[in-house]
Motif scaffolding. Structure first.
Motif, PDB file in Angstrom:
ATOM      1  N   MET A 123       0.813  -1.216   0.000  1.00  0.00           N
ATOM      2  CA  MET A 123       0.000   0.000   0.000  1.00  0.00           C
ATOM      3  C   MET A 123       0.850   1.270   0.000  1.00  0.00           C
ATOM      4  O   MET A 123       0.328   2.360  -0.277  1.00  0.00           O
ATOM      5  N   ARG A 124       2.134   1.111   0.317  1.00  0.00           N
ATOM      6  CA  ARG A 124       3.058   2.247   0.466  1.00  0.00           C
ATOM      7  C   ARG A 124       2.491   3.265   1.468  1.00  0.00           C
ATOM      8  O   ARG A 124       2.352   4.448   1.186  1.00  0.00           O
ATOM      9  N   ILE A 125       2.168   2.730   2.644  1.00  0.00           N
ATOM     10  CA  ILE A 125       1.674   3.567   3.740  1.00  0.00           C
ATOM     11  C   ILE A 125       2.881   4.001   4.566  1.00  0.00           C
ATOM     12  O   ILE A 125       3.748   3.199   4.908  1.00  0.00           O
ATOM     13  N   GLY A 126       2.910   5.273   4.904  1.00  0.00           N
ATOM     14  CA  GLY A 126       4.098   5.839   5.532  1.00  0.00           C
ATOM     15  C   GLY A 126       4.222   5.605   7.019  1.00  0.00           C
ATOM     16  O   GLY A 126       4.448   6.563   7.777  1.00  0.00           O
ATOM     17  N   VAL A 127       4.048   4.350   7.471  1.00  0.00           N
ATOM     18  CA  VAL A 127       4.301   4.012   8.875  1.00  0.00           C
ATOM     19  C   VAL A 127       5.715   3.451   8.965  1.00  0.00           C
ATOM     20  O   VAL A 127       6.059   2.514   8.239  1.00  0.00           O
ATOM     21  N   SER A 128       6.522   4.012   9.830  1.00  0.00           N
ATOM     22  CA  SER A 128       7.916   3.604   9.906  1.00  0.00           C
ATOM     23  C   SER A 128       8.050   2.189  10.454  1.00  0.00           C
ATOM     24  O   SER A 128       7.187   1.682  11.174  1.00  0.00           O
ATOM     25  N   LEU A 129       9.175   1.544  10.115  1.00  0.00           N
ATOM     26  CA  LEU A 129       9.462   0.200  10.612  1.00  0.00           C
ATOM     27  C   LEU A 129       9.560   0.201  12.135  1.00  0.00           C
ATOM     28  O   LEU A 129       9.100  -0.742  12.799  1.00  0.00           O
ATOM     29  N   THR A 130      10.123   1.275  12.688  1.00  0.00           N
ATOM     30  CA  THR A 130      10.245   1.376  14.149  1.00  0.00           C
ATOM     31  C   THR A 130       8.874   1.355  14.813  1.00  0.00           C
ATOM     32  O   THR A 130       8.665   0.684  15.833  1.00  0.00           O
ATOM     33  N   SER A 131       7.911   2.058  14.233  1.00  0.00           N
ATOM     34  CA  SER A 131       6.562   2.086  14.798  1.00  0.00           C
ATOM     35  C   SER A 131       5.898   0.717  14.734  1.00  0.00           C
ATOM     36  O   SER A 131       5.213   0.297  15.672  1.00  0.00           O
ATOM     37  N   ILE A 132       6.109   0.016  13.622  1.00  0.00           N
ATOM     38  CA  ILE A 132       5.523  -1.324  13.489  1.00  0.00           C
ATOM     39  C   ILE A 132       6.103  -2.264  14.541  1.00  0.00           C
ATOM     40  O   ILE A 132       5.375  -2.992  15.223  1.00  0.00           O
ATOM     41  N   VAL A 133       7.433  -2.232  14.681  1.00  0.00           N
ATOM     42  CA  VAL A 133       8.092  -3.111  15.654  1.00  0.00           C
ATOM     43  C   VAL A 133       7.626  -2.797  17.071  1.00  0.00           C
ATOM     44  O   VAL A 133       7.277  -3.690  17.848  1.00  0.00           O
ATOM     45  N   LEU A 134       7.588  -1.506  17.419  1.00  0.00           N
ATOM     46  CA  LEU A 134       7.156  -1.121  18.765  1.00  0.00           C
ATOM     47  C   LEU A 134       5.694  -1.472  19.000  1.00  0.00           C
ATOM     48  O   LEU A 134       5.318  -1.906  20.102  1.00  0.00           O
ATOM     49  N   SER A 135       4.850  -1.311  17.975  1.00  0.00           N
ATOM     50  CA  SER A 135       3.421  -1.626  18.119  1.00  0.00           C
ATOM     51  C   SER A 135       3.222  -3.091  18.455  1.00  0.00           C
ATOM     52  O   SER A 135       2.468  -3.445  19.376  1.00  0.00           O
ATOM     53  N   PHE A 136       3.901  -3.963  17.717  1.00  0.00           N
ATOM     54  CA  PHE A 136       3.720  -5.388  17.972  1.00  0.00           C
ATOM     55  C   PHE A 136       4.428  -5.832  19.240  1.00  0.00           C
ATOM     56  O   PHE A 136       3.967  -6.771  19.905  1.00  0.00           O
ATOM     57  N   LEU A 137       5.509  -5.183  19.591  1.00  0.00           N
ATOM     58  CA  LEU A 137       6.191  -5.531  20.840  1.00  0.00           C
ATOM     59  C   LEU A 137       5.309  -5.201  22.045  1.00  0.00           C
ATOM     60  O   LEU A 137       5.091  -6.045  22.926  1.00  0.00           O
ATOM     61  N   PHE A 138       4.764  -3.975  22.066  1.00  0.00           N
ATOM     62  CA  PHE A 138       3.886  -3.593  23.169  1.00  0.00           C
ATOM     63  C   PHE A 138       2.553  -4.359  23.109  1.00  0.00           C
ATOM     64  O   PHE A 138       1.973  -4.669  24.148  1.00  0.00           O
ATOM     65  N   GLY A 139       2.103  -4.650  21.884  1.00  0.00           N
ATOM     66  CA  GLY A 139       0.902  -5.467  21.747  1.00  0.00           C
ATOM     67  C   GLY A 139       1.112  -6.860  22.330  1.00  0.00           C
ATOM     68  O   GLY A 139       0.221  -7.417  22.987  1.00  0.00           O
ATOM     69  N   LEU A 140       2.294  -7.422  22.105  1.00  0.00           N
ATOM     70  CA  LEU A 140       2.627  -8.727  22.667  1.00  0.00           C
ATOM     71  C   LEU A 140       2.624  -8.685  24.192  1.00  0.00           C
ATOM     72  O   LEU A 140       2.049  -9.564  24.853  1.00  0.00           O
ATOM     73  N   LEU A 141       3.243  -7.666  24.767  1.00  0.00           N
ATOM     74  CA  LEU A 141       3.303  -7.553  26.227  1.00  0.00           C
ATOM     75  C   LEU A 141       1.909  -7.392  26.827  1.00  0.00           C
ATOM     76  O   LEU A 141       1.568  -8.031  27.835  1.00  0.00           O
ATOM     77  N   LEU A 142       1.084  -6.539  26.215  1.00  0.00           N
ATOM     78  CA  LEU A 142      -0.283  -6.359  26.713  1.00  0.00           C
ATOM     79  C   LEU A 142      -1.089  -7.650  26.594  1.00  0.00           C
ATOM     80  O   LEU A 142      -1.869  -7.996  27.493  1.00  0.00           O
ATOM     81  N   THR A 143      -0.889  -8.370  25.495  1.00  0.00           N
ATOM     82  CA  THR A 143      -1.628  -9.616  25.295  1.00  0.00           C
ATOM     83  C   THR A 143      -1.207 -10.671  26.303  1.00  0.00           C
ATOM     84  O   THR A 143      -2.044 -11.447  26.796  1.00  0.00           O
ATOM     85  N   MET A 144       0.090 -10.723  26.625  1.00  0.00           N
ATOM     86  CA  MET A 144       0.549 -11.672  27.645  1.00  0.00           C
ATOM     87  C   MET A 144      -0.106 -11.391  28.995  1.00  0.00           C
ATOM     88  O   MET A 144      -0.518 -12.313  29.704  1.00  0.00           O
ATOM     89  N   VAL A 145      -0.218 -10.109  29.333  1.00  0.00           N
ATOM     90  CA  VAL A 145      -0.870  -9.740  30.593  1.00  0.00           C
ATOM     91  C   VAL A 145      -2.355 -10.101  30.535  1.00  0.00           C
ATOM     92  O   VAL A 145      -2.914 -10.690  31.477  1.00  0.00           O
ATOM     93  N   GLU A 146      -2.999  -9.749  29.416  1.00  0.00           N
ATOM     94  CA  GLU A 146      -4.426 -10.069  29.254  1.00  0.00           C
ATOM     95  C   GLU A 146      -4.664 -11.572  29.337  1.00  0.00           C
ATOM     96  O   GLU A 146      -5.590 -12.047  30.023  1.00  0.00           O
ATOM     97  N   ARG A 147      -3.803 -12.361  28.669  1.00  0.00           N
ATOM     98  CA  ARG A 147      -3.965 -13.813  28.669  1.00  0.00           C
ATOM     99  C   ARG A 147      -3.707 -14.403  30.056  1.00  0.00           C
ATOM    100  O   ARG A 147      -4.241 -15.450  30.400  1.00  0.00           O
ATOM    101  N   PHE A 148      -2.851 -13.777  30.840  1.00  0.00           N
ATOM    102  CA  PHE A 148      -2.606 -14.253  32.195  1.00  0.00           C
ATOM    103  C   PHE A 148      -3.898 -14.224  33.010  1.00  0.00           C
ATOM    104  O   PHE A 148      -4.257 -15.203  33.678  1.00  0.00           O
TER     105      PHE A 148
END
Length: 508
Positions: free
Chosen positions: A120-145
């Protein structure tokens, strides 16, 4: 069977299937929506804080709504988690296995999202994608606990579980019930037991008539009584009447035998699932291929983790993890060595011959946790505790252990020098615990398969109760590891080891 009885059983079966389908759909739907919500929250926070909210598709020339973009990312995330097995019924209640699959799904989702942004050539930086999924993973681990707490609590109340009839010898039934009580993630809830044996003359399966004491043993294991069924031709119908979903076979009926095949047909024709407790060395987990060669059917089996490529991956994994562990733990190792030296002025390190890959001896290195002459007194101390030298000498309050030694054993700090053994290749980071020659001499043919992999610093025994495990449980864990190891599975064991060091049950 009378027509009215058939109708009644059909209604019971339909109600049972609808009930199971309802709770499985409800639980998975709730988990899916919560997982998606965690990623949306994490992504929205990251993209907003990094001032990248004005999204635009440069390839197709139109602005992209922030909410639409987050929804697409959440759908990708959910699909990748599903593909990784996160929503499997045996996984949702298992913390360590679940977290490993969450990591796997997160990596896949991040790559798919990057591909979507590229297309799509959407201007979201690679850093933002990595941080989004990293924090999403941490939140999901807490939620799943917290969701795991709710699920396991519900299973103790009889919800979110498969009603199960346990079939086998009296001993096999008791062992299986004890196993199910410890493994709540398997979500089998016993509703009846059915003791059987093989008639020595006819070779056929028959009911066990002498069941004196079985009811009391079942109650001791489960903490409650369950009905004892009498085996017969109408077994499947009576299991359905109990609203059973699964029939678990513990022993007696051998796989591929006529007894098992006819029983399985009878049970499965009533839409009941069969769960079979097999040997730890069973081939069912192997990769299987069936070929027809000039009219002859040939079935080939293999374990893909023993391919040269997979073994190379494990060796690289060992080198990288060992090197990092040595660097990070160097200050701790120095402090432990000084403490040992100050206590009794003996050597800080302890070297002993252990048996490694395919029965070859090697030298293992540990921090010394016992007095210098401890090995010479092993037989004496074992005899004083009513034990003989063998594969499972377990001595609580061993008088040979020093004060410092008791602490480093409890916290597993005595194992740290073994990272040097793993780095040079005589051991692996994860694997069955290394044992001495007199212990190996007591192996049977199944347990001896643990020598087909390198011994590990940590592994199934170390994170599952250690010295508190029974002989059979220890053997099942070690042989099971030989059958099913993987690099991802090794990562799970490393995480579990950290948890064991915080809560060191069974270490002495």
């Amino acid at each position: 069977m009378e027509e009215s009885e058939k109708t009644r059983l059909g209604q019971v079966t339909q109600h049972r299937l609808l009930s199971v389908a309802y709770w499985r759909f409800s639980v998975n739907a709730a988990l899916t929506l919560l997982d998606m919500a965690m990623l949306v929250v994490a992504s929205a926070a990251v993209i907003t804080l990094r001032h990248e909210t004005d999204l635009y598709s440069f390839r197709f020339g139109f602005p992209v709504s922030m909410s639409v973009y987050l929804l697409v990312c959440a759908l990708i995330w959910s699909a990748c988690l599903h593909g990784s097995g996160v929503y499997h019924r045996h996984v949702m209640g298992d913390g360590y296995q679940l977290n490993a699959l969450l990591v796997k799904g997160t990596l896949l989702a991040a790559m798919v999202t990057c591909a979507f942004d590229f297309i799509m050539r959407i201007g979201v930086s690679l850093t933002s994608i990595v941080l989004s999924f990293l924090f999403g993973l941490l939140l999901t681990m807490v939620e799943r606990f917290f969701m795991r707490l709710l699920i396991t609590h519900g299973r103790r109340k009889g919800r979110y579980a498969y009603s199960t009839v346990v079939v086998g010898s009296s001993e096999g039934i008791v062992r299986a019930l004890g196993f199910l009580g410890q493994k709540q993630q398997l979500n089998y809830r016993p509703v009846a037991v059915c003791p059987i044996h093989v008639n020595a003359e006819t070779g056929l399966i028959e009911a066990v008539t002498d069941i004196e004491g079985l009811s009391a043993r079942v109650k001791d294991v489960l903490g409650a009584s369950v009905p004892i069924m009498t085996y017969g031709d109408d077994f499947a119908e009576r299991a359905v009447s109990l609203h059973a979903q699964t029939v678990m076979i513990t022993d007696v009926m051998q796989r591929f035998s006529d007894n098992f095949n006819t029983f399985a047909l009878n049970v499965e024709s009533m839409n009941l699932e069969i769960a079979l407790v097999t040997s730890a060395a069973d081939v069912s987990g192997h990769e299987t291929q069936v070929r027809v060669i000039q009219g002859t059917t040939v079935m080939t089996i293999c374990l893909p983790q023993y391919s040269p490529a997979a073994m190379l991956q494990k060796r690289i994994f060992d080198i990288v993890v060992s090197a990092l562990a040595i660097v990070i733990s160097s200050p701790v190792m120095l402090a432990v060595a000084i403490a040992i030296k100050l206590e009794d002025h003996g050597p800080a390190l302890y070297t002993q011959e252990r048996i490694g890959l395919r029965g070859k001896p090697f030298k293992i290195h540990k921090f010394r946790s016992m007095y210098v002459d401890a090995d010479a007194k092993l037989a004496e101390v074992a005899a004083a505790n009513g034990q003989e030298l063998g594969a499972c000498v377990k001595i609580k309050n061993d008088p040979r252990v020093t004060k410092v030694g008791r602490f480093i054993r409890k916290t597993s700090l005595d194992e740290l020098p073994q990272f040097f053994d793993s780095f040079i290749g005589t051991m692996s980071v994860v694997g069955p615990r290394p044992q001495r020659q007199f212990e190996v001499d007591g192996y049977d043919q199944v347990y001896a398969t643990r020598l087909l992999v390198k011994p590990g610093i940590t592994g199934p025994w170390q994170v599952s109760g250690r010295n508190d495990l029974s002989d059979e449980e220890s053997r099942q864990l070690d042989v099971g590891y030989v059958q099913s190891w993987s690099v991802m599975g090794d990562i799970v064991y490393i995480f579990r080891t950290v948890g064991t060091m915080v809560n060191p049950n069974g270490a002495y």
